[in-house]
Design a protein around this motif. Sequence first.
Motif, short mmCIF file in Angstrom:
data_model
loop_
_atom_site.label_atom_id
_atom_site.label_comp_id
_atom_site.label_asym_id
_atom_site.label_seq_id
_atom_site.Cartn_x
_atom_site.Cartn_y
_atom_site.Cartn_z
N PRO A 6 -30.46 -48.76 28.93
CA PRO A 6 -31.19 -47.48 28.99
C PRO A 6 -32.56 -47.61 29.65
O PRO A 6 -33.01 -46.68 30.33
CB PRO A 6 -31.31 -47.08 27.51
N THR A 7 -33.22 -48.75 29.45
CA THR A 7 -34.52 -48.97 30.07
C THR A 7 -34.38 -49.05 31.59
O THR A 7 -35.13 -48.40 32.34
CB THR A 7 -35.16 -50.27 29.54
N LEU A 8 -33.42 -49.86 32.05
CA LEU A 8 -33.20 -49.99 33.50
C LEU A 8 -32.88 -48.62 34.11
O LEU A 8 -33.38 -48.28 35.19
CB LEU A 8 -32.07 -50.98 33.77
N CYS A 9 -32.05 -47.85 33.40
CA CYS A 9 -31.65 -46.55 33.94
C CYS A 9 -32.84 -45.60 34.09
O CYS A 9 -32.90 -44.79 35.02
CB CYS A 9 -30.59 -45.92 33.03
N ASP A 10 -33.81 -45.68 33.16
CA ASP A 10 -34.97 -44.79 33.22
C ASP A 10 -35.82 -45.02 34.47
O ASP A 10 -36.64 -44.17 34.84
CB ASP A 10 -35.84 -44.98 31.98
N PHE A 11 -35.63 -46.17 35.13
CA PHE A 11 -36.43 -46.50 36.31
C PHE A 11 -35.62 -46.43 37.61
O PHE A 11 -36.12 -46.80 38.66
CB PHE A 11 -37.04 -47.90 36.17
N THR A 12 -34.36 -45.98 37.53
CA THR A 12 -33.55 -45.89 38.75
C THR A 12 -33.91 -44.62 39.53
O THR A 12 -34.19 -43.56 38.93
CB THR A 12 -32.05 -45.86 38.42
N PRO A 13 -33.88 -44.69 40.86
CA PRO A 13 -34.20 -43.50 41.68
C PRO A 13 -33.33 -42.30 41.36
O PRO A 13 -33.80 -41.16 41.36
CB PRO A 13 -33.97 -44.00 43.11
N SER A 14 -32.04 -42.53 41.06
CA SER A 14 -31.14 -41.39 40.82
C SER A 14 -31.52 -40.64 39.56
O SER A 14 -31.24 -39.43 39.43
CB SER A 14 -29.69 -41.87 40.73
#
Length: 820
Positions: A55-63
């Motif tokens: 979830p942390t990685l996803c919060d920083f993805t461009p999409s």
Amino acid sequence: MAEQAVPPEITAWFAGRDWRVRRHQAQMLEAADAGHHALLVADTGAGKTLAGFLPTLCDFTPSRLKDKAPPEGLHTLYISPLKALAHDVQRNLIAPIEEMELPIRVETRSGDTPSDRKARQRARPPHVLLTTPESLSLLLSYPEAAEMFASLRRVVIDEVHAFAAGKRGDLLALSLARLQALAPGLQRAALSATLADPDAYRGWLAPWGDLDSVALVEGEAGAAPLVEILVPEDARIPWSGHAATWAIPQLMERIAAHRTTLIFTNTRFLAEYIFQELWSANEDTLPIGIHHGSLSKEARRKVEGAMARGELRALVCTASLDLGIDWGDIDLVVQMGAPKGSSRLLQRIGRANHRLDSPSEALLVPGNRFEFLEAFAAQEAVREGQRDGEGFRPGGLDVLAQHVMGRACAGPFTEAEVLDEVRSSAAYAWVDAAILQRVLEFAATGGYALRAYDRFRRIVKDRDGLWRLTHPEHAARHRLNAGIIVDSEMLEVRFRNGRSLGKVEEGFGASLEPGDTFRFAGLDLEVESLKDLDLVVRAAKRSATIPSYMGQRMPISTHLAGRVQAMLADRAGWARFPDDVREWLEVQDWRSHLPAPGRLLVESFPHRDLAYTAFYTFEGWNANQSLGMLITRRMEDRGLGPLGFVATDYTLIVWSLKAVAEPAALLSPDILTHEFVDWVQQSYLLRRAFREVAVISGLVERQQPGKRKSGRQVTFSTDLIYDVLSKYEPDHVLIEAAWADARARLTDVARVGDLLERAAREIDHVHLERISPLAVPALSMIGRESLPAGAADDDLLFEAETLAGLAMQVEPTSEDPEAL
């Protein structure tokens, strides 16, 4: 579908490595997106850590950002029980961040972090901070904590089973409660491979114990581990001993046949001994290392680096390497001696291969016949996926006192807000306003008996009803001394003239009182006193009551002990055992009884002109040692003339001048209200427990600017304070905390209580003409001394075989004329 919530950048990164996002990883993201806390239980190698961070990685993805700026400030805290594990996770986390070009800064924080970096982290924290429970607690003690943690969105707790049920878990539970108050939208996630009771951990993780707020995510099943039990080539398993040195030649063959072998032992002494034995047999000079907690930090890091580079063929270690450091070249895990618990064994097995789809290979090496049964029970438990573990108990008042001081260091507070926070954690839901007031009074004055001393006045309540520090210097002193881990001291065994005989663990020495006798270094010794860290003795005029110093040991789990008892009752299942083990049980069954689940077998028999009584409790060494202390005192009061006892994980054997006619009378429940209280108060157990709670609560400081107090100085200080409180304030909050520790950890009184409850229901008391086969392993332990655990094994073989010859002798009778 949960997989559809995974951003395309993440799925592309997985695909680029020929991986896929596993179901449990996607479900952790789904739980986070739904606003839930989550507990992930998944096998080693299942990608738990990545699941926690997904979830942390996803919060920083461009999409997901959609042209918005990346989150600022501290976003995620990762809590690990080990500093080394945090550094290992940092290395593994950097790869996906860099390869996906995500704008995430990751840093670690521990006691080894330079002070200038710590200060910068408070002023400009990274997005992800990897730390330990102790370092988090210290961070919360700074005035800027409220601002630093206001942006926090997620806490990931790794290897939660390793500390949640202990005092480190208490400290973390209080820190989580504080974080939730500072960041109300905070999501909690915990990860583990070995939980026997997930709901208990969900309750610990959830604010206010709300199970429904914590999603339980179960990992995809991995390949079943391949677990083998090694037996001697002649198939004759030793009667006694724990080192299993008989296996060294066969073990060297296995090491030579594998890339890297990790060899676990249950004690540091045994690790050193096995390491030496392997080197003596290492004719090919294969590179073999050793790793345990007593080694220097530099030595441990050197070995860890060599393992990471694949330079070692084998590494002998203790629980210091139980947790998830990822060394991919390990293809065999060896457990020397009994595993003591299925969860611990699963955790250790998981160090091999570290891949979900590839089976881990493990080898169990029993040191004696009871350990073979325990290894067999553990093997079946692993095959069935059954886990065990420590239960939860109420949070410690000493930890609460430390937390209260940390709150005061961060800024003034009211009793109401602290009580509300504290009660939101399951560990401290039992605390009410009166209990908190006692803790606050302790932090404010030291208690009634100590209020005259200014150095104990650390906080004060002002006219506005706010509690605050009495002086800013108390904040620096708190941060210098805060922590939960209090190293166990070794006691010097010496005569009054100063001559030293060696050292014993404090836990053993603290259970003794003046007049007790024990055997050590080949001598029968009588205790004169325990002063500071010296156990002062003299030559005993009689045989030792405690016939052997066993060294520090971890007890068998209740779950595994129950499995062993069930195996003993399953006579049809004995066909799976080696011939000598099967014969051992058959003769025991023919001559006496076998311990049955839910019942207590007691045997009485004469031996060497004395009366022996064997209690087959299966409650672990610590509980049996405590019971031995209590029973011999009760026997003394009844004129039975007890002369000694010996305890193992499975058995307690007491010998005396007069035979025990009614064992039930020795096991009545009131032994825990009468003899237990007298024993704990007269021995040094309560002093030992008090020293720990005094250090944790901040009453006694280990560290001063520029220097650290020695263990002897700390013991001297706490002993003085203990004497004052015992005389003038016996209901002091720290005396209460010390009693809780003495009951729970030092004496394992809960398992003693379970035994007494079983004894009240049903006792099978058997009178025999001579020693039984089942009693041989315990009786042959008499004479074991404080050599590195295992070094005395060879000396025990002759005694064990002599006893075994007597026990296994089957004489023809009129009922069975053809018996051999």
